[in-house]
Design a protein around this motif. Structure first.
Motif, PDB file in Angstrom:
ATOM      1  N   GLU A 112      -4.250  18.035  13.723  1.00  0.00           N
ATOM      2  CA  GLU A 112      -3.463  18.271  12.014  1.00  0.00           C
ATOM      3  C   GLU A 112      -3.044  17.061  11.787  1.00  0.00           C
ATOM      4  O   GLU A 112      -2.688  16.635  10.582  1.00  0.00           O
ATOM      5  CB  GLU A 112      -1.762  18.665  12.529  1.00  0.00           C
ATOM      6  N   PHE A 113      -3.059  15.487  12.378  1.00  0.00           N
ATOM      7  CA  PHE A 113      -2.421  14.557  11.645  1.00  0.00           C
ATOM      8  C   PHE A 113      -3.756  13.791  10.481  1.00  0.00           C
ATOM      9  O   PHE A 113      -3.426  13.546   9.691  1.00  0.00           O
ATOM     10  CB  PHE A 113      -2.683  13.550  13.005  1.00  0.00           C
ATOM     11  N   LEU A 114      -5.022  14.097  11.481  1.00  0.00           N
ATOM     12  CA  LEU A 114      -6.490  14.098  10.430  1.00  0.00           C
ATOM     13  C   LEU A 114      -6.095  14.688   9.161  1.00  0.00           C
ATOM     14  O   LEU A 114      -6.726  14.446   8.289  1.00  0.00           O
ATOM     15  CB  LEU A 114      -7.967  14.226  11.374  1.00  0.00           C
ATOM     16  N   ARG A 115      -6.120  15.931   8.812  1.00  0.00           N
ATOM     17  CA  ARG A 115      -6.049  16.659   7.663  1.00  0.00           C
ATOM     18  C   ARG A 115      -4.867  16.296   7.173  1.00  0.00           C
ATOM     19  O   ARG A 115      -4.633  16.277   5.603  1.00  0.00           O
ATOM     20  CB  ARG A 115      -5.863  18.008   7.973  1.00  0.00           C
ATOM     21  N   THR A 116      -3.786  15.061   8.222  1.00  0.00           N
ATOM     22  CA  THR A 116      -2.819  15.202   6.857  1.00  0.00           C
ATOM     23  C   THR A 116      -3.000  13.664   6.575  1.00  0.00           C
ATOM     24  O   THR A 116      -3.154  13.489   5.019  1.00  0.00           O
ATOM     25  CB  THR A 116      -1.633  14.871   7.524  1.00  0.00           C
ATOM     26  N   LEU A 117      -3.437  12.982   7.217  1.00  0.00           N
ATOM     27  CA  LEU A 117      -4.739  11.927   6.044  1.00  0.00           C
ATOM     28  C   LEU A 117      -4.816  12.259   5.273  1.00  0.00           C
ATOM     29  O   LEU A 117      -5.669  11.102   3.828  1.00  0.00           O
ATOM     30  CB  LEU A 117      -5.074  11.135   7.338  1.00  0.00           C
ATOM     31  N   GLY A 118      -6.089  13.329   5.453  1.00  0.00           N
ATOM     32  CA  GLY A 118      -6.785  13.813   3.998  1.00  0.00           C
ATOM     33  C   GLY A 118      -8.291  13.154   4.248  1.00  0.00           C
ATOM     34  O   GLY A 118      -8.489  13.167   2.699  1.00  0.00           O
ATOM     35  N   TRP A 119      -9.301  12.514   5.002  1.00  0.00           N
ATOM     36  CA  TRP A 119      -9.820  11.468   4.583  1.00  0.00           C
ATOM     37  C   TRP A 119     -11.366  12.570   3.927  1.00  0.00           C
ATOM     38  O   TRP A 119     -12.064  11.806   2.843  1.00  0.00           O
ATOM     39  CB  TRP A 119     -10.748  10.990   6.206  1.00  0.00           C
ATOM     40  N   ASP A 120     -12.006  13.598   4.760  1.00  0.00           N
ATOM     41  CA  ASP A 120     -12.501  13.934   3.684  1.00  0.00           C
ATOM     42  C   ASP A 120     -12.691  14.882   2.058  1.00  0.00           C
ATOM     43  O   ASP A 120     -13.143  14.806   1.722  1.00  0.00           O
ATOM     44  CB  ASP A 120     -13.484  15.601   4.160  1.00  0.00           C
ATOM     45  N   ARG A 121     -10.996  15.094   2.062  1.00  0.00           N
ATOM     46  CA  ARG A 121     -10.231  14.749   0.152  1.00  0.00           C
ATOM     47  C   ARG A 121     -10.577  13.909   0.077  1.00  0.00           C
ATOM     48  O   ARG A 121     -11.257  13.915  -1.599  1.00  0.00           O
ATOM     49  CB  ARG A 121      -9.598  15.388   0.590  1.00  0.00           C
ATOM     50  N   VAL A 122     -10.040  12.879  -0.430  1.00  0.00           N
ATOM     51  CA  VAL A 122     -10.265  11.880  -0.225  1.00  0.00           C
ATOM     52  C   VAL A 122     -11.372  10.901  -0.634  1.00  0.00           C
ATOM     53  O   VAL A 122     -12.589  11.041  -2.230  1.00  0.00           O
ATOM     54  CB  VAL A 122      -9.653  10.676   0.214  1.00  0.00           C
ATOM     55  N   ALA A 123     -12.754  11.551   0.492  1.00  0.00           N
ATOM     56  CA  ALA A 123     -14.241  11.252   0.008  1.00  0.00           C
ATOM     57  C   ALA A 123     -15.036  12.379  -0.652  1.00  0.00           C
ATOM     58  O   ALA A 123     -15.794  11.632  -1.489  1.00  0.00           O
ATOM     59  CB  ALA A 123     -14.686  11.714   1.915  1.00  0.00           C
ATOM     60  N   LYS A 124     -14.650  13.081  -1.174  1.00  0.00           N
ATOM     61  CA  LYS A 124     -14.827  14.719  -2.304  1.00  0.00           C
ATOM     62  C   LYS A 124     -14.902  13.860  -3.537  1.00  0.00           C
ATOM     63  O   LYS A 124     -15.235  13.993  -4.184  1.00  0.00           O
ATOM     64  CB  LYS A 124     -14.181  16.147  -1.219  1.00  0.00           C
TER      65      LYS A 124
END
Length: 919
Positions: free
Chosen positions: A130-142
């Motif tokens: 939940e926390f890692l989805r909130t940060l959204g690392w993979d979305r930014v990487a995409k």
């Protein structure tokens, strides 16, 4: 069971974390039974699985997609050197070879960065996801991959992914690693195809662990609930510029400062380096305290990538110019201090074009991450480079005033942007969450913890949406939440040939901001600070959370690259970076208010100066010996004082005598080092442990550590919670070099209230001043070590307390004895200590066990690259029964380095296995 985690910190071992731990242990128990059943009876499953997952390293095999043959040469430690005729083939082969050795590690990492650990390990990981989805690392990487990266970088990432997927083709989990075979007994997880975004996402995870001063920002805000401004200043002293040298002492920074001083302007972006007052005090202290204390619960449980949550770890690097070396050419050393993980976070390899040309541009060797193409730290034929964390402040927390479905900003209500995230859980279930962000992209971290939404209207437990009622929330501003170009920088560094191209490459290394040192074969040395570093309005220096409802606290921009500090061929002939201040307080921008305090950097500087005085020269081995220097700077300050204290108890006097004539080195066999470090820990506990706000207790307060007297396989009772001796509402310092400076300054105030403490258990005397507190710490340390090491001080040694256990990053972190026996290794009794050059770090809040380490060490000889040396913490392989799982660890622990072949002739001489990949 997330990667690289110790048990989460907490106040008592009875909160929701206990339930999570039980679920995780249940899963591990099932896996263990499967593993034990196979191993104990020699079944086909165990023997064939272990052997089937080992990489083919000899002969030849066909790799569809190559344009020509590729040769992989491995030395006696399994370290690969790859030779190809095109860039695409080179990086495709890199992906294939790394997947051979480390795919399970790669897979866990990408699930962590994308917030999908639950898909592998079940519902115990949902909160982390939940926390890692909130940060959204993979979305930014995409977004980074789609909009920012160069065409060539995308091609390399695609080629790398093609190589990984070629390895996966036709393989079941049991063919890839023992861990997959075990997971197959409890769920139907199957590895999926690798993508370029999986590689880019890892940079975001690395940036998170190296994010700067966010924990100090929280601490200072929480301290205001109990401490006054002067007390907080006591605990965050000014950087000792007069004693510990900054990195940059000459060069562009002087010109920039002069320009700004002459203009008398900083465009509103330069601020004082002192800590500001609580800029959010008018917002209601109880709201802020509640929000930030809850945030600690979340942060401490987030899986780590390369660092240690909440700890001020760092790294060493230095370069010495040819005028001071035996060879007449530069020597460059680097040893990043990171979490102790198994396998090591680093992967050693070489990437060589058979002929360097426009078609094939690389001839580079060094350390990279499994899952990422290119080389992160190392050297090519022309130059070498190293990195340490700069520590610049690239994160700010904002306290947001919630209003209805939005938040207040300059007196108006603005709507959040939101998105739904579906978290899939092994076993077929799933959970939906809603992530809210401000208009400028700041995620609302406070939505991810139940305690953080109690300030406002209580949310229904049946809804996926977070609390929409009035109240407060905490949002994060962070440079890594915007797409950048760091992946471009990696490839540019790998083929840079001189100072100019190196600086151009470094300028693309925007997140995380790193100290980069440089040396080349033409006898030049240099340093540059790259990175996307924010500027802030006057009055806001990033030292405490800011009110998000007032636009004057927003970021005003970023420091221009040509205004960032650098040095090139400084007159002093060497450059040292070890997380100390980059520049002094005359620099017109505030880079951070929380530098490391320069203990390690000044020791390295002193060691260099002692070698080169009177015409002395430095050798490669001198550089190695500096890397393992374990002298304790805090001991040099305190021991003379401790030896003057009169003690009544003969047993305590016996321990005190250990310090007489001690040279302050912290060798593993040193009884004096064991006793002093126990005294130091007890000084911290007595002086500060019962005076800090209870909200700080969740940071490193209770850590699971290994019982000191355990020398066999780890069993269920070998881990004790190192907080039973303290009240649950006490916080304790971690003992890093900030606390060195705190104690140094307070020693000039022997009657300070910090030195006063009430009577302890067992009729221990209360302390009314510094001498009395030191006396009590010496007494307490004597009886602590008696309990841990025995009454006979002749049997004491620092290594019996200061031990390293290497733990498999997932299935080896929890559970009964056998899983740790199968996957984990250790212990090793280590020399070194906190804030020493040989930085085998330990956290005084949780005992003496080793928490972070020099994760690798290297010394590059720019006169003859084949005479360079290197070593890794573990080994090349991630396979638990491979000969290369931990085959470098013993030499690493002893401070040794391995030969580092580069030229074709040297590589051929060191090659043990050769594999040819055919198209």
């Amino acid at each position: 069971m997330p990667p690289n985690t110790t048990a989460s910190s907490g106040d008592k071992p009875g909160k929701s974390g206990r339930k999570k731990g039980r679920r995780a242990r249940l899963l591990v128990l099932v896996l263990v039974l499967a593993i034990v059943g196979g191993i104990a009876y020699g079944s086909y499953w165990s023997i064939s699985t272990v052997r089937a997952s080992f990489p083919q390293t000899k002969g030849s095999l066909t790799l569809k997609g190559l344009s020509g043959p590729v040769t992989v040469k491995r030395d006696g430690y399994g370290i690969p050197q790859i030779y190809a005729s095109s860039d695409a083939d080179l990086f495709m082969a890199q992906g294939y070879v790394q997947a051979q050795d480390r795919f399970y590690e790669m897979d866990v990492r990408r699930h962590m960065t994308s917030g999908r650990l639950s898909e592998m390990f079940g519902k115990g990981q949902v909160k982390d996801d939940e926390f890692l989805r909130t940060l959204g690392w993979d979305r930014v990487a995409k977004e980074e991959y789609d909009t920012k990266l160069s065409a060539s970088t995308k091609n390399y990432l695609q080629a790398y992914s093609k190589g990984v997927n070629a390895y996966l083709q036709g393989k079941d989990g049991k063919d890839i690693s023992l861990e997959y075979a075990a997971l197959g007994f409890v769920n139907d997880y199957r590895p999926e195809q690798w993508t370029p975004v999986d590689s880019v996402s890892w940079l975001k995870a690395m940036a998170w662990d190296l994010r700067g001063n966010m924990d100090d920002e929280i601490d200072r805000a929480l301290m205001t609930s109990r401490l006054g401004p002067q007390q907080i200043k006591d605990l965050y002293p000014d950087y000792p510029y007069g004693r510990n040298k900054t990195i940059v002492q000459e060069g562009q920074y002087d010109e920039l400062t002069k320009t700004f001083q002459q203009s008398g302007s900083t465009d509103g972006s330069g601020t004082s380096t002192g800590t500001s007052g609580s800029s959010t005090s008018s917002a209601g202290g109880s709201a802020l305290t509640s929000q930030l204390a809850g945030l600690y619960d979340v942060l401490d449980d987030v899986p780590t990538a390369v660092g240690v949550n909440g700890q001020g770890i760092g790294s060493n690097s230095w370069v010495v110019g040819g005028k001071y070396t035996i060879t007449g050419k530069p020597l460059l050393a680097n040893d990043p201090h990171l979490s102790a993980s198994l396998p090591s976070v680093w992967y050693q390899m070489g990437l060589h074009c058979t002929t360097v040309s426009s078609k094939c541009q690389y001839d580079v060797t060094g350390y990279t991450f499994a899952g990422m193409p290119g080389v992160i730290i190392g050297h090519n034929a022309d130059m070498a480079w190293g990195m340490t964390n700069s520590g610049v402040d690239v994160t700010d927390l904002y306290l947001e005033k919630l209003s209805g479905d939005g938040y207040l900003y300059d007196g108006k209500t603005k709507p959040f942007t939101s998105r739904e995230e579906i978290i899939k859980v092994a076993g077929g279930s799933s959970k939906k969450i809603v992530v809210r962000q401000t208009a400028d992209g700041m995620p609302l971290l406070s939505d991810r913890n139940d305690e953080l939404v109690q300030v406002g209207k209580k949310a229904s437990v049946d809804t996926a949406a977070p609390d929409r009622g009035d109240g407060y929330g905490v949002a994060l501003k962070w440079t890594a939440l915007q797409p950048g170009t760091t992946m471009d920088a990696v490839f540019a560094l790998d083929k840079a040939s001189d100072w100019s191209s190196f600086r151009d490459a470094a300028a693309q290394f925007d997140v995380p901001s790193q100290n980069l040192i440089y040396a080349d074969t033409k006898n030049n040395i240099g340093y540059t600070l790259p990175g996307k570093i924010p500027t802030r309005a006057s009055g806001h220096d990033g030292s405490v959370p800011a009110p998000g409802w007032d636009s004057k606290y927003k970021w005003t921009g970023f420091i221009k690259q040509d205004e960032l500090p650098y040095e090139y061929n400084p007159k002093r002939g060497y450059i040292v970076t070890a997380n100390q201040a980059v520049v002094d307080d005359k620099y017109p921008y505030t880079l951070t208010t929380d530098w490391g305090y320069g203990t390690r950097s000044q020791r390295i500087t002193d060691l260099i100066e002692s070698k080169i005085k009177d015409g002395g020269k430095i050798s490669t081995d001198d550089m190695r010996q500096m890397q393992v220097d374990n002298s304790s700077e805090i001991a040099k300050l305190l021991v003379p004082k401790l030896l003057k204290i009169n003690l009544d108890d003969k047993d305590v006097r016996e321990a005190q005598k250990l310090l007489e004539g001690w040279d302050y080195t912290q060798d593993a066999d040193s009884a004096a080092a064991a006793y002093f470090n126990s005294v130091w820990r007890n000084i911290l506990k007595l002086a500060f442990g019962n005076k800090l706000p209870k909200e700080l207790r969740v940071k490193g307060q209770c850590l699971w550590v290994d019982r000191v007297d355990n020398t066999g396989p780890v069993d269920d009772d070998s881990k004790v919670r190192e907080c039973g001796e303290r009240a649950a509402d006490q916080a304790q310092p971690d003992g890093g070099d900030r606390w060195f400076e705190v104690v140094r300054n307070l020693m000039d105030k022997p009657d300070s209230d910090w030195w006063k403490t009430p009577a302890g258990a067992g009729d221990r005397n209360k302390a009314n001043n510094m001498d009395e507190l030191f006396e009590r710490a010496m007494v307490d340390a004597r009886w602590e070590l008696t309990a841990k090491l025995g009454k006979d001080i002749d049997t004491w040694s620092w290594g019996r307390l200061h031990r390293l256990f290497l733990k498999n990053q997932t299935l080896g972190t929890e559970g009964p004895a056998i899983v740790q026996y199968v996957l984990n290794r250790g212990p090793w009794k280590l020399s070194g200590g906190e804030a020493t050059v040989d930085a085998t770090g330990w956290n005084a809040a949780g005992g003496y066990g080793v928490v972070w380490v020099p994760s690798m060490r290297m010394v590059v000889n720019l006169d003859d690259l084949d005479k360079s040396k290197w070593i890794n913490l573990t080994g090349a392989s991630g396979h638990a029964f491979s000969a290369h799982y931990t085959d470098q660890t013993g030499k690493w622990a002893d401070g040794e380095l391995l030969p580092w072949s580069f030229s074709d002739k040297a590589v051929d001489k060191s090659t043990g296995d050769t594999l040819v990949l055919k198209p």
